[in-house]
Design an enzyme around this catalytic site. Structure first.
Site, PDB file in Angstrom:
ATOM      1  N   LYS A   1      -0.062  -1.883  -7.804  1.00 41.44           N
ATOM      2  CA  LYS A   1      -1.069  -1.050  -7.126  1.00 41.44           C
ATOM      3  C   LYS A   1      -1.276   0.251  -7.917  1.00 41.44           C
ATOM      4  O   LYS A   1      -2.402   0.681  -8.142  1.00 41.44           O
ATOM      5  CB  LYS A   1      -0.625  -0.731  -5.692  1.00 41.44           C
ATOM      6  CG  LYS A   1      -0.608  -1.922  -4.760  1.00 41.44           C
ATOM      7  CD  LYS A   1      -1.997  -2.539  -4.588  1.00 41.44           C
ATOM      8  CE  LYS A   1      -2.016  -3.640  -3.555  1.00 41.44           C
ATOM      9  NZ  LYS A   1      -3.325  -4.318  -3.461  1.00 41.44           N
TER      10      LYS A   1
ATOM     11  N   SER B   1      -2.237   1.101  -1.677  1.00 44.97           N
ATOM     12  CA  SER B   1      -1.158   1.131  -0.692  1.00 44.97           C
ATOM     13  C   SER B   1      -0.405   2.446  -0.786  1.00 44.97           C
ATOM     14  O   SER B   1      -0.284   3.027  -1.862  1.00 44.97           O
ATOM     15  CB  SER B   1      -0.187  -0.033  -0.975  1.00 44.97           C
ATOM     16  OG  SER B   1       1.008   0.121  -0.247  1.00 44.97           O
TER      17      SER B   1
ATOM     18  N   ARG C   1      17.890  -1.826   4.401  1.00 45.83           N
ATOM     19  CA  ARG C   1      17.303  -2.788   3.450  1.00 45.83           C
ATOM     20  C   ARG C   1      17.109  -2.063   2.111  1.00 45.83           C
ATOM     21  O   ARG C   1      16.509  -0.976   2.086  1.00 45.83           O
ATOM     22  CB  ARG C   1      15.953  -3.284   3.989  1.00 45.83           C
ATOM     23  CG  ARG C   1      15.205  -4.240   3.109  1.00 45.83           C
ATOM     24  CD  ARG C   1      13.969  -4.814   3.791  1.00 45.83           C
ATOM     25  NE  ARG C   1      12.995  -3.766   4.103  1.00 45.83           N
ATOM     26  CZ  ARG C   1      11.823  -4.000   4.674  1.00 45.83           C
ATOM     27  NH1 ARG C   1      11.491  -5.226   5.044  1.00 45.83           N
ATOM     28  NH2 ARG C   1      10.981  -3.005   4.922  1.00 45.83           N
TER      29      ARG C   1
ATOM     30  N   TYR D   1       5.422  -4.985  -6.905  1.00 44.97           N
ATOM     31  CA  TYR D   1       4.184  -4.991  -6.101  1.00 44.97           C
ATOM     32  C   TYR D   1       3.577  -3.589  -6.088  1.00 44.97           C
ATOM     33  O   TYR D   1       2.400  -3.400  -6.389  1.00 44.97           O
ATOM     34  CB  TYR D   1       4.472  -5.463  -4.667  1.00 44.97           C
ATOM     35  CG  TYR D   1       3.425  -4.997  -3.692  1.00 44.97           C
ATOM     36  CD1 TYR D   1       3.658  -3.889  -2.864  1.00 44.97           C
ATOM     37  CD2 TYR D   1       2.181  -5.615  -3.618  1.00 44.97           C
ATOM     38  CE1 TYR D   1       2.686  -3.441  -1.989  1.00 44.97           C
ATOM     39  CE2 TYR D   1       1.208  -5.170  -2.741  1.00 44.97           C
ATOM     40  CZ  TYR D   1       1.469  -4.074  -1.934  1.00 44.97           C
ATOM     41  OH  TYR D   1       0.499  -3.605  -1.075  1.00 44.97           O
TER      42      TYR D   1
HETATM   43  C1  WQD Z   1       8.700  -1.119   8.425  1.00 43.85           C
HETATM   44  C2  WQD Z   1       9.982  -0.546   9.006  1.00 43.85           C
HETATM   45  C3  WQD Z   1      11.959  -1.315   7.916  1.00 43.85           C
HETATM   46  C4  WQD Z   1      11.532  -5.497   9.164  1.00 43.85           C
HETATM   47  C5  WQD Z   1       5.698  -2.732   3.458  1.00 43.85           C
HETATM   48  C6  WQD Z   1       5.151  -2.564   2.070  1.00 43.85           C
HETATM   49  C7  WQD Z   1       3.813  -1.884   2.128  1.00 43.85           C
HETATM   50  C8  WQD Z   1       2.904  -2.653   3.040  1.00 43.85           C
HETATM   51  C9  WQD Z   1       3.527  -2.743   4.417  1.00 43.85           C
HETATM   52  C10 WQD Z   1       1.607  -4.175   1.728  1.00 43.85           C
HETATM   53  C11 WQD Z   1      10.988  -0.141   7.956  1.00 43.85           C
HETATM   54  C12 WQD Z   1      11.923  -1.798   9.366  1.00 43.85           C
HETATM   55  C13 WQD Z   1      11.308  -4.144   8.981  1.00 43.85           C
HETATM   56  C14 WQD Z   1      12.657  -5.930   9.892  1.00 43.85           C
HETATM   57  C15 WQD Z   1      13.301  -3.643  10.246  1.00 43.85           C
HETATM   58  N1  WQD Z   1       2.658  -3.936   2.533  1.00 43.85           N
HETATM   59  N2  WQD Z   1      12.179  -3.239   9.524  1.00 43.85           N
HETATM   60  N3  WQD Z   1      13.504  -4.984  10.417  1.00 43.85           N
HETATM   61  O1  WQD Z   1       8.488  -1.695   4.211  1.00 43.85           O
HETATM   62  O2  WQD Z   1       7.158   0.118   5.465  1.00 43.85           O
HETATM   63  O3  WQD Z   1       5.955  -1.473   4.012  1.00 43.85           O
HETATM   64  O4  WQD Z   1       4.779  -3.423   4.272  1.00 43.85           O
HETATM   65  O5  WQD Z   1       0.720  -3.431   1.422  1.00 43.85           O
HETATM   66  O6  WQD Z   1       3.272  -1.844   0.831  1.00 43.85           O
HETATM   67  O7  WQD Z   1       6.035  -1.711   1.346  1.00 43.85           O
HETATM   68  O8  WQD Z   1       6.936  -2.287   6.131  1.00 43.85           O
HETATM   69  O9  WQD Z   1       7.154  -3.695   8.129  1.00 43.85           O
HETATM   70  O10 WQD Z   1       8.647  -4.183   6.121  1.00 43.85           O
HETATM   71  O11 WQD Z   1       9.076  -2.146   7.500  1.00 43.85           O
HETATM   72  O12 WQD Z   1      14.101  -2.803  10.719  1.00 43.85           O
HETATM   73  O13 WQD Z   1      12.935  -7.170  10.090  1.00 43.85           O
HETATM   74  O14 WQD Z   1      10.603  -1.537   9.819  1.00 43.85           O
HETATM   75  O15 WQD Z   1      13.265  -0.926   7.554  1.00 43.85           O
HETATM   76  O16 WQD Z   1      11.665   1.016   8.414  1.00 43.85           O
HETATM   77  P1  WQD Z   1       7.249  -1.272   4.944  1.00 43.85           P
HETATM   78  P2  WQD Z   1       7.947  -3.185   6.969  1.00 43.85           P
END
Ligand code: WQD
Length: 333
Positions: free
Chosen positions: A154, A124, A293, A150
């Site tokens: 990785k 990841s 967050r 997590y």
């Molecule tokens: C994306 C963007 C949030 C939810 C994670 C893991 C990564 C992989 C993918 C496993 C960010 C914003 C999100 C919400 C929001 N997982 N957001 N409101 O954090 O980039 O990656 O998931 O392999 O390892 O770290 O993905 O989709 O949670 O967030 O504003 O309700 O959307 O702040 O900018 P992330 P995400």
């Protein structure tokens, strides 16, 4: 090739099984159904039009894994299985270290005993921590600023696999660093199906669009990005799946551990995702900007040129394709 696909009923695993079969390979799926449903197997078989071997088992169970490797002469392993919720890993670190590390060690010991030497590992972009440079290259710094157990699993598993390769060059090890997988198979039969409240952006947006959730919380709009919201590299899960087939068909062509970013190379903001999904679904996605967050970074996107040069793979589907496919899936799930 006869390929063991661990976690093969999960989101990325199931899409990879489809592409493996489309390319003439024979996947054997194992999954403990901790974060997937056996009904996915029926849907996979409907998509590919043939039976697919599935064994329900937990990779931390040495006896079951030994029996598995005695039953099938695997040519390679694609290892997806593992817990993967960032927030949950902060709350339950021991469960994440035990499950993700232990299961992989049991798998590798069985591979060694049965002379299975090809492994592709689901890593990841999280291993890059908070990027000091963008776009991220495979040589970018890793292991600094990782914000959750997590991500650490990785990173640690990448190190374990690297040390294994260093100890015995007959292994072929490929590490695939995913960015942000989104979308679903065009049939609408398989896709991302998180249990409970979605952690990730797209599944949450999908559920707001279909009316299951009231509105999206946008986690901050004061980042140093195009519109202040978080920027990520969203890659269609089918492109990601095809990347695994390309990696499998090139395994053994590298004289060291093969490390590849699987991303599009494009950074897209939360507000841009909302707009794309509204266009794709014809639905509005109401949102409210709230505080950042904890653990989030401002921006993260890939330089995916190495995968193109060495694997002959690049992402082809667009954000709009992914939103259309995700919406079709959301209406079926
Ligand atoms: C994306 C963007 C949030 C939810 C994670 C893991 C990564 C992989 C993918 C496993 C960010 C914003 C999100 C919400 C929001 N997982 N957001 N409101 O954090 O980039 O990656 O998931 O392999 O390892 O770290 O993905 O989709 O949670 O967030 O504003 O309700 O959307 O702040 O900018 P992330 P995400």
């Amino acid at each position: 090739m006869k390929v063991l696909v661990t976690g093969g009923l999960g989101y990325i695993g199931s899409h990879t099984v489809v592409e493996l079969i489309a390319s003439g390979h024979e996947p054997i799926i194992v999954d403990n159904l901790a974060n997937s449903k056996q009904s996915v197997l029926n849907r996979l078989q409907k998509i590919v039009g043939k039976d697919i071997v599935f064994e329900k088992l937990d990779l931390t169970d040495k006896d079951s894994v030994e029996k598995l490797f005695t039953s099938y002469p695997f040519d390679a392993v694609i290892h997806f299985a593992g817990h993967k919720a960032v927030g949950e890993s902060v709350a339950k670190p021991l469960e994440y270290y035990r499950n993700n590390i232990d299961s992989t060690l049991v798998l590798l010991e069985a591979m060694s005993k049965h002379n299975v030497k090809n492994i592709i590992f689901s890593s990841s972009a999280t291993v890059y921590g908070n990027p000091s440079e963008l776009p991220l290259e495979e040589t970018s710094q890793t292991g600094i600023g990782i914000t959750n157990p997590y991500g650490w699993t990785k990173y640690m598993l990448e190190q374990i696999l690297t040390d294994l390769k260093a100890s015995d060059d007959s292994y072929n090890v490929t590490l695939l660093r995913y960015f942000n997988p989104i979308g679903a198979h065009s049939s609408g039969l398989i896709g991302e199906d998180p249990s409970g409240l979605p952690n990730n952006l797209l599944p949450y947006v999908q559920q707001v669009a279909i009316g299951k959730l009231e509105k999206l919380k946008v986690f901050g709009n004061n980042y140093d990005t195009i519109d202040g919201t978080g920027v990520r590299d969203y890659i269609h899960v089918v492109d990601l799946a095809k990347g695994h087939v390309s990696a499998l068909e090139n395994i053994g062509n590298q004289n060291s551990v093969g490390i590849y970013n699987l991303g599009t190379g494009n950074g897209v903001s939360v507000l841009e995702v909302i707009k794309a999904f509204e266009n794709a679904s014809g639905k509005s996605v109401p949102y409210e900007v709230v505080d950042r967050r904890p653990g989030d970074i401002a921006a993260c996107y890939a330089d995916a040129s190495k995968a193109k040069a060495e694997l002959g793979w690049q992402a082809e589907k667009t954000l709009q394709d992914a939103c259309k496919d995700a919406w079709r899936w959301q209406q079926n799930v």
